[in-house]
Design an enzyme around this catalytic site. Structure first.
Site, PDB file in Angstrom:
ATOM      1  N   ASP A   1      -3.361  -8.049  -0.386  1.00 49.07           N
ATOM      2  CA  ASP A   1      -4.336  -9.088  -0.072  1.00 49.07           C
ATOM      3  C   ASP A   1      -5.728  -8.648  -0.515  1.00 49.07           C
ATOM      4  OD1 ASP A   1      -4.929 -11.629   1.428  1.00 49.07           O
ATOM      5  OD2 ASP A   1      -6.159 -10.251   2.612  1.00 49.07           O
TER       6      ASP A   1
ATOM      7  N   GLU B   1       6.398   7.552  -5.449  1.00 47.71           N
ATOM      8  CA  GLU B   1       7.290   8.423  -4.695  1.00 47.71           C
ATOM      9  C   GLU B   1       8.571   7.686  -4.285  1.00 47.71           C
ATOM     10  OE1 GLU B   1       5.545  10.477  -1.397  1.00 47.71           O
ATOM     11  OE2 GLU B   1       3.579  10.597  -2.391  1.00 47.71           O
TER      12      GLU B   1
END
Length: 553
Positions: free
Chosen positions: A216, A275
């Site tokens: 956002d 990751e």
């Protein structure tokens, strides 16, 4: 935080998955308050979403994106987060989220969630501690500034939701920054501890199995540390995504957002995402200067976020020339980046009303979905687009959106695109809830409910379902390059090319049939898309509000 943090299979071992799945995937946006209520309180919830996942999977989409469901006082309906690591009781529990995620993954759907980190609620524990004094551990976690000598705010920055972007706090006797509601104080990203904290919140959900984030207001994270005034908007320049009745549109927002420091933070965020193989991100860019350049900088391949969208195709403008100009402009300037496209979402008037108001929605709505999902990029489809839902007219006394209440009547806010999803035309509240919904269900929406259109030949739902499931088998429409071709009238024509295959895509946005000349190679019309355009003897024949897909060569 409550509940037990768990690792799902998707969080533990994604190495065998397609880490490039997001490129060209179709993302289905869910506004949880308005999707399906499972307990009769009039508000949609996570259990309701779980009930409807089979329906979503049947559409042929690849992922779902959930607007916020975190703990919140709901001043801005979840975009004011008071706990990043829990579910608001209104929507259920962390166990409900886990159940929903597990079922979505079992159906082959990725799960993306909103990450709202430019600001928090003023009820967040971080803000409560920050406002308590000027020398506590979190004193610098938000943007605090002294008043000018005569008591006015530190500068001229404005809130998108109206009035100054500064609120006086009588405890610290300072102003704090809020780009939205006064109850949504902005975090201070110049503080590394703040960055660590929001990245920790992101990791919480990645460990829980989410496949990515919609970010956002991704260009609002940093502000100008010197708090310089914004200049007036240059003559002839127009802000996108902001109503013209709003004074916010009078300023050139050079200093309150889109700061260079943001790029460094996005690299930290990307390192975290990397990751978790296959985890992705799509940013919402609300910029009023160099939108394309900002998108390019934010989406440098392999370095920052994976993709981003702006409000360029979410405006009232609609013409074949405008669509081509917008997409070609992005293609010319985005560099190694990847765009995301949408025609509707929870913040703008639905495309059926914005672009298709004077046209046959049974024809226009599936055409609009086919167009946006055929562009190079990752398309987002907003709940109800597959039904051809138009903007609801919510009377003032039933408005919930503080943005609409503030600027009514010229601007009615966002409630009209947030009304409940209609499932059953014969049931109370169109099957959304057994109780009184938080927003009313319009009668014309009930008539377009899922059960009214399901398995009905020629319905918007069936045509969208047919097209999106067909598109899943066309890798060129997902990953290919794009090249526009000159064409007459209200037609949009382009090719998508990938791995020595080229597909022609032609769209007629007018009600009248058209014929276009074609001299660029032999065409083989592709069957199964559900559209009726044809090619013959050097001509492309497009019925009104119809499309053609053909293999070239």
């Amino acid at each position: 935080m409550t509940g037990t943090q768990v690792k799902t299979e998707s969080a533990i071992d994604r190495g065998h998955r397609d880490t490039d799945w997001w490129r060209g995937a179709v993302i289905y946006q869910i506004y949880p308050r308005s999707f399906q209520d499972s307990n009769g309180d009039g508000i949609g919830d996570l259990a309701g979403i779980t009930q409807r996942l089979d329906y979503i999977a049947s559409l042929g989409v690849d992922a779902i994106w959930l607007s916020p469901f975190f703990t919140s006082p709901m001043a801005d309906f979840g975009y004011d987060v008071s706990d990043y690591e829990d579910v608001d009781p209104m929507f259920g529990t962390l166990a409900d989220f886990d159940e929903m995620t597990a079922k979505a993954h079992a159906l082959g759907l990725k799960v993306m969630i909103d990450l709202v980190i430019s600001h928090t609620s003023d009820q967040h524990a971080w803000f409560k501690e920050s406002r308590a004094s000027r020398d506590n551990r979190k004193a610098d976690w938000y943007v605090w500034a002294d008043a000018k000598p005569e008591g006015s705010p530190p500068n001229n920055w404005l809130s998108i939701f109206g009035g100054p972007a500064w609120e006086w706090d009588s405890v610290r006797c300072q102003y704090y920054l809020h780009n939205f509601l006064a109850s949504q104080p902005d975090l201070n990203f110049h503080n590394p501890d703040v960055q660590d904290a929001v990245l920790s919140a992101a990791r919480f959900w990645l460990e829980r199995g989410v496949d990515g984030f919609r970010l956002d207001t991704v260009n609002f994270y940093f502000h100008d540390a010197n708090l310089r005034d914004n200049p007036p908007l240059p003559e002839g320049m127009v802000l996108t995504g902001v109503d013209a009745t709003n004074p916010y549109a009078f300023q050139h927002h050079l200093h309150d957002k889109t700061q260079p420091e943001n790029l460094v933070f996005l690299e930290r965020l990307r390192s975290l995402l990397d990751e978790y193989p296959g985890a992705t991100s799509v940013g919402e860019i609300g910029a009023d200067r160099d939108v394309i350049g900002t998108t390019a900088a934010y989406t440098v391949e392999g370095k920052r976020i994976h993709m981003a969208y702006s409000f360029d195709l979410l405006t009232p403008k609609r013409s074949a020339a405008f669509i081509r100009q917008t997409v070609e402009g992005m293609e010319a300037g985005i560099g190694s980046g990847w765009p995301s496209w949408a025609l509707s979402n929870h913040d703008v008037v639905r495309v059926a009303s914005r672009w298709g108001e004077s046209q046959n929605l049974d024809l226009f709505a599936p055409l609009a979905v086919a167009l946006v999902t055929s562009l190079r990029g990752t398309p987002c489809i907003y709940q109800g687009e597959e039904l051809g839902l138009s903007e609801a007219d919510v009377p003032f006394e039933k408005l919930q959106d503080p943005y609409g209440i503030r600027f009514w009547p010229k601007f009615k806010g966002r409630d009209g695109c947030r009304t409940p999803m209609p499932w059953d035309r014969g049931a109370a509240h169109a099957g959304f809830s057994a109780g009184e919904p938080w927003l009313p269900v319009p009668a014309d929406h009930a008539a377009r409910s899922v059960n009214a259109q399901d398995m009905a030949g020629g319905s918007v739902l069936e045509r969208v379902r047919t097209f999106l499931n067909w598109r899943r088998g066309e890798l060129t429409l997902q990953k290919g390059d794009i090249r526009f071709i000159d064409s007459d009238g209200e037609t949009v024509v382009f090719t998508r090319s990938h791995q020595n295959e080229t597909v022609l895509c032609a769209f007629n946005l007018s009600d009248e049939p058209v014929e276009l000349n074609w001299n660029d190679g032999q065409l083989s019309v592709l069957v199964g898309s559900g559209f009726g355009g044809n090619a013959k003897a050097g001509k492309l024949m497009l019925p009104g509000l119809d499309a053609l897909f053909a293999r070239v060569g």
